[in-house]
Design an enzyme around this catalytic site. Structure first.
Site, PDB file in Angstrom:
ATOM      1  CB  ALA A 196       8.139 106.134  61.373  1.00  0.00           C
ATOM      2  CG  ASN A 228       6.086 106.836  58.008  1.00  0.00           C
ATOM      3  OD1 ASN A 228       5.207 107.061  58.825  1.00  0.00           O
ATOM      4  ND2 ASN A 228       7.243 107.476  58.013  1.00  0.00           N
ATOM      5  CB  VAL A 264       9.427  96.509  75.980  1.00  0.00           C
ATOM      6  CG1 VAL A 264       9.384  94.983  75.960  1.00  0.00           C
ATOM      7  CG2 VAL A 264       8.010  97.074  75.902  1.00  0.00           C
ATOM      8  CD  GLU A 278       9.458 106.137  72.046  1.00  0.00           C
ATOM      9  OE1 GLU A 278      10.610 106.507  72.356  1.00  0.00           O
ATOM     10  OE2 GLU A 278       9.222 105.357  71.093  1.00  0.00           O
ATOM     11  CD1 TRP A 287      18.954 114.541  23.073  1.00  0.00           C
ATOM     12  CD2 TRP A 287      18.304 112.610  23.990  1.00  0.00           C
ATOM     13  NE1 TRP A 287      18.510 113.734  22.053  1.00  0.00           N
ATOM     14  CE2 TRP A 287      18.107 112.529  22.593  1.00  0.00           C
ATOM     15  CE3 TRP A 287      17.954 111.505  24.758  1.00  0.00           C
ATOM     16  CZ2 TRP A 287      17.588 111.404  21.964  1.00  0.00           C
ATOM     17  CZ3 TRP A 287      17.442 110.380  24.140  1.00  0.00           C
ATOM     18  CH2 TRP A 287      17.257 110.334  22.762  1.00  0.00           C
ATOM     19  NE  ARG A 334      -5.862 104.505  58.847  1.00  0.00           N
ATOM     20  CZ  ARG A 334      -4.637 104.922  59.169  1.00  0.00           C
ATOM     21  NH1 ARG A 334      -4.489 105.948  59.997  1.00  0.00           N
ATOM     22  NH2 ARG A 334      -3.568 104.322  58.675  1.00  0.00           N
ATOM     23  CB  CYS A 343      14.870 112.530  57.868  1.00  0.00           C
ATOM     24  SG  CYS A 343      14.750 110.746  57.675  1.00  0.00           S
TER      25      CYS A 343
END
Length: 464
Positions: free
Chosen positions: A18, A316, A89, A42, A445, A29, A52
């Site tokens: 993420a 994220n 790494v 990775e 309420w 971008r 999750c």
């Protein structure tokens, strides 16, 4: 400095989930490949996935693993990100501005220079160094690969007894998953009640509800070893008091920041071992290194202290902030209030802000109140009970935290308190919030407002 093209910079990203890939995508971008080369490493087989969702994949409620993947390695590469899978790494050379990467298939190692570095190494699950912990049938649940291995064991196991070690978020979610799979589930918990992220009185409600679902909870129990049979497979989980038969064991003991590389590189770490960053997610004292996700500590806006919270929502956001700053824009991550929700079957669990012991540790005096209410108007079909606990500062009445345990419609009410905490509202101010009302959705309420009213009275009473 990148040696490939002196006119462009090279961004190296460690970690392809993420935070790392959000940072890489955000930077891309803003800056094209002619200006910024992006190399990402990775160590696993998947990128940009929802960890999750693993308990719900294991439990059969959602498909996977493809349904849990937001973006594949090929999709990242199509965006001019040089993503190198199954590559770990093993060293960061801060002075030399380079990292040493090792291919897991074959073992080849190489140095890769960087102009800018993003560390998104995530967290590692706690796995006690106890006898039998590595026996076949004992599973951690951290990655999609872990989920695949666990499902393979579930399909191959003839017995139907499962023991979950740990009663935090992962522990209770995996208890539900195994229950859905038809297992007889025992949860072994070292704490006095499940869900230590709640106050004990609210944790007791979770215990009672789980017991009503047929889950056996063993609290105040320290695991001493995993017992194995003649075939070497797990057969029981041993505590100081008893042995709990198990055909499969799932570990849900929580996680710690994975900052081995950062520590070895001399980068600054906090009390929980997470990397320390500024508001722009830049590692403190290092202008060209950023970090985000489960490997960092973040500012708790309520207590004012740094803390480690491993959540995909934060990861994220960290990645977006890093991507903007690396790409030449500007963004900050101001901190968190500690909001989290979970469920066990039809039981919903939520918290935000401080627990009582957190407030005491921060040196705050407080009042706390608990109310019972319903998710809908009492006369409307399907109205379900919930318990709301609210904590407020004694003198000012400022909201400090809220916890909710209930059925359908309970958990997401915590978002009201999360906004109030972020805005620094008092509980008296909360009583006037214009929340939505109709009998199918709330009593006249809302339970949150009922708790705020009671907390307001408690603050006034404490003031004399």
């Amino acid at each position: 400095m990148s040696t490939d093209n002196a006119a462009r910079e090279r961004l190296v990203v460690i970690g392809g989930d993420a935070a790392g890939m959000s940072a890489a995508s955000g930077a891309r971008r803003l800056r094209g490949p002619d200006e910024l080369e992006i190399v990402a490493f990775e160590r696993g087989d998947f990128t940009s996935y929802s960890a999750c969702g693993i308990p719900y994949w294991v439990g059969g409620q959602v498909g996977g693993p493809d349904e849990l993947i937001a973006r594949s390695p090929e999709e990242h590469r199509e965006r001019d990100i040089d993503l190198r899978m199954r590559t770990e790494v093993v060293k960061i050379d801060v002075e030399g501005r380079r990292v040493r990467a090792r291919e897991l298939d074959g073992g080849a190692e190489t140095w890769v220079a960087y102009d800018k570095l993003v560390i998104a190494t995530g967290a590692r699950p706690l796995r006690p160094d106890l006898p039998g912990m590595d026996a076949p049938g004992v599973h951690g649940v951290q990655t999609l690969g872990d989920g695949q291995e666990l499902l393979g064991t579930l399909r191959a196991t003839e017995g139907r007894k499962a023991v979950v070690v740990g009663a935090g978020y992962i522990g209770v979610e995996m208890a539900e998953a195994l229950l859905h799979r038809g297992y007889e589930v025992t949860v072994v918990n070292r704490g006095a009640e499940p869900m230590s992220t709640l106050d004990p009185d609210m944790g007791r409600l979770v215990h009672e509800a789980m017991a009503g679902m047929g889950i056996t909870l063993v609290d105040d129990a320290e695991v001493t070893k995993i017992l194995t049979g003649d075939d070497g497979r797990v057969r029981a989980v041993a505590t100081q008091e008893a042995d709990h038969p198990a055909d499969i064991v799932v570990l849900g003991l929580g996680v710690r920041p994975e900052t081995t590389l950062a520590r070895d590189a001399g980068l600054p770490l906090g009390d929980s071992g997470g990397l320390l960053t500024d508001l722009g997610m830049r590692v403190r004292g290092h202008d060209n290194i950023w970090a985000g996700g489960d490997c960092v500590e973040v500012l708790d806006l309520v207590s004012g202290r740094e803390r480690h919270i491993a959540l995909g929502t934060h990861a994220n956001k960290h990645g977006q902030v890093i991507g903007a700053n690396v790409g030449g824009g500007y963004a900050t991550f101001p901190g968190v209030v500690g909001t989290a929700v979970s469920k066990v079957c039809d039981l919903e669990i939520a918290r935000t802000g401080l627990r009582e012991k957190d407030a005491l540790r921060a040196g705050l005096q407080f009042v706390s109140v608990t109310v019972e209410s319903t998710s809908r108007a009492g006369y409307y079909p399907g109205a379900a009970l919930m318990t709301v606990k609210m904590i407020a500062e004694r003198r000012t009445g400022k909201l400090l935290g809220m916890q909710i345990v209930g059925r359908e419609g309970a958990a997401k009410r915590v978002d009201v308190a999360a906004v109030a905490l972020t805005a620094g509202m008092t509980v008296e101010q909360m009583t006037a919030l214009d929340l939505g009302y109709a009998p199918p959705f709330s009593p006249v309420w809302d339970p949150v407002l009922v708790a705020a009213r009671k907390a307001t009275s408690a603050v006034r009473a404490a003031a004399g």
